[in-house]
Design an enzyme around this catalytic site. Sequence first.
Site, short mmCIF file in Angstrom:
data_model
loop_
_atom_site.label_atom_id
_atom_site.label_comp_id
_atom_site.label_asym_id
_atom_site.label_seq_id
_atom_site.Cartn_x
_atom_site.Cartn_y
_atom_site.Cartn_z
N ARG A 58 12.28 44.52 -28.26
CA ARG A 58 10.92 43.98 -28.30
C ARG A 58 10.19 44.50 -29.54
NH1 ARG A 58 8.70 46.46 -24.26
NH2 ARG A 58 7.51 47.91 -25.57
N TYR A 110 -6.45 22.24 -34.23
CA TYR A 110 -5.50 21.88 -33.17
C TYR A 110 -6.15 22.10 -31.81
CZ TYR A 110 -1.55 22.58 -29.98
OH TYR A 110 -0.70 22.54 -28.91
N LYS A 207 6.96 23.92 -36.54
CA LYS A 207 6.74 22.70 -37.31
C LYS A 207 7.58 22.69 -38.59
CE LYS A 207 3.63 21.82 -34.09
NZ LYS A 207 3.42 23.08 -33.36
#
Length: 391
Positions: A58, A110, A207
């Site tokens: 992590r 967004y 994206k």
Amino acid sequence: MASKRGASRGRRAGFATRAIHAGQVPDPATGAVMPPIYQVSTYRQPGLGAGWVYDYARTINPTRSALERNLAALEGGSQARCFASGMSAIAAVMNLLRSGDHVVVSRNVYGGTYRLFEGLLRQFGLSFTWVDTSDLAEIERAIGSATKMLYIETPTNPVLGLTDLAAASRISRKHKLRLVVDNTFMSPYFQQPIALGADIVVHSTTKYLNGHSDSVGGCVVTTRPADGERIGWLQNSVGAILSPMDSFLVLRGIKTLPIRMERHDASGRTIAAWLTGRKKISAVHYPGLKSHPQHALAKKQMSGFGGMIAFELGSLAAAKKFLGRLTLCALAESLGGVETLISHPATMTHGAVPKKERTRIGVTDGLVRISVGLEDPDDLIADLQQALAAV
């Protein structure tokens, strides 16, 4: 340590060279030219208190670290941290603030960003003023004694409005604000916010950076050492990390980012020009068109116009007919993939934004957004044409 392959001593490598090599060296065990996928949760340490860098996945993972070095090099930042989504990256940035702080935000962002800010972060004592950041006077008027951050999305999602980043940076410096820029639509290939004065850049790596519609992720690129350390602390403490496999996929995608962006841009210009001539379309939003109100700014601060276009069909009924007839263009959320994706922002990406606010920012029921992919433009035009005939 970033690889220096491809650059002469003392000379900075070009963007395409950095996209392929920055942050990476051949695997010392095998010579593999791609960083391995370290699908591991923990690491055997040589001894108690030995100061081993790798302790828990992590906190640190070699595949993710390679991607983070690469992204920092491409955006011109000092550090980058990768997260499980673009929204978790944005949430980490907002955790740099404290209860009572105020943020000036581009009013057209967004829809998920709006939902996070208004639906969640207000509950924790942050306040937001939504302004047209293309109007520098509006930015100035919105800044108060509690303002700590200017958050800009440029070009905006979905109506492709622009903010002058150099000018916004000057305002931020004047008022001692952090300038945060969402650079998802342009990618670092076409726009360099840090070079224009931004302090922090965020991306949905889902994206254009990944570019293949097979990974979800986000990143934060910082310039200030203290911000970089804090974002790293938040990444470890909250745990919304990018997985090794996703890190590998984004790193793989970035290697072809320059050539993909050139094709997105070329096809975007072609499709936008074709859409502009259609009688059933009342408006086309694309910075590469001379009719765009900020076309001159687009040429100044971006090295390309990209593949994102929005256009107006006039009503929900017309949009529904049009979208229902498409066969090659896929009706889907997201953008920036090799395939052409098309969406209806009012009910999809911006569904979380109240209708009154959607209308104010130009997200009408008749607005359609297209992410132009890498297919042959003539095939895309044929699909758009036959769908438009049904409207």
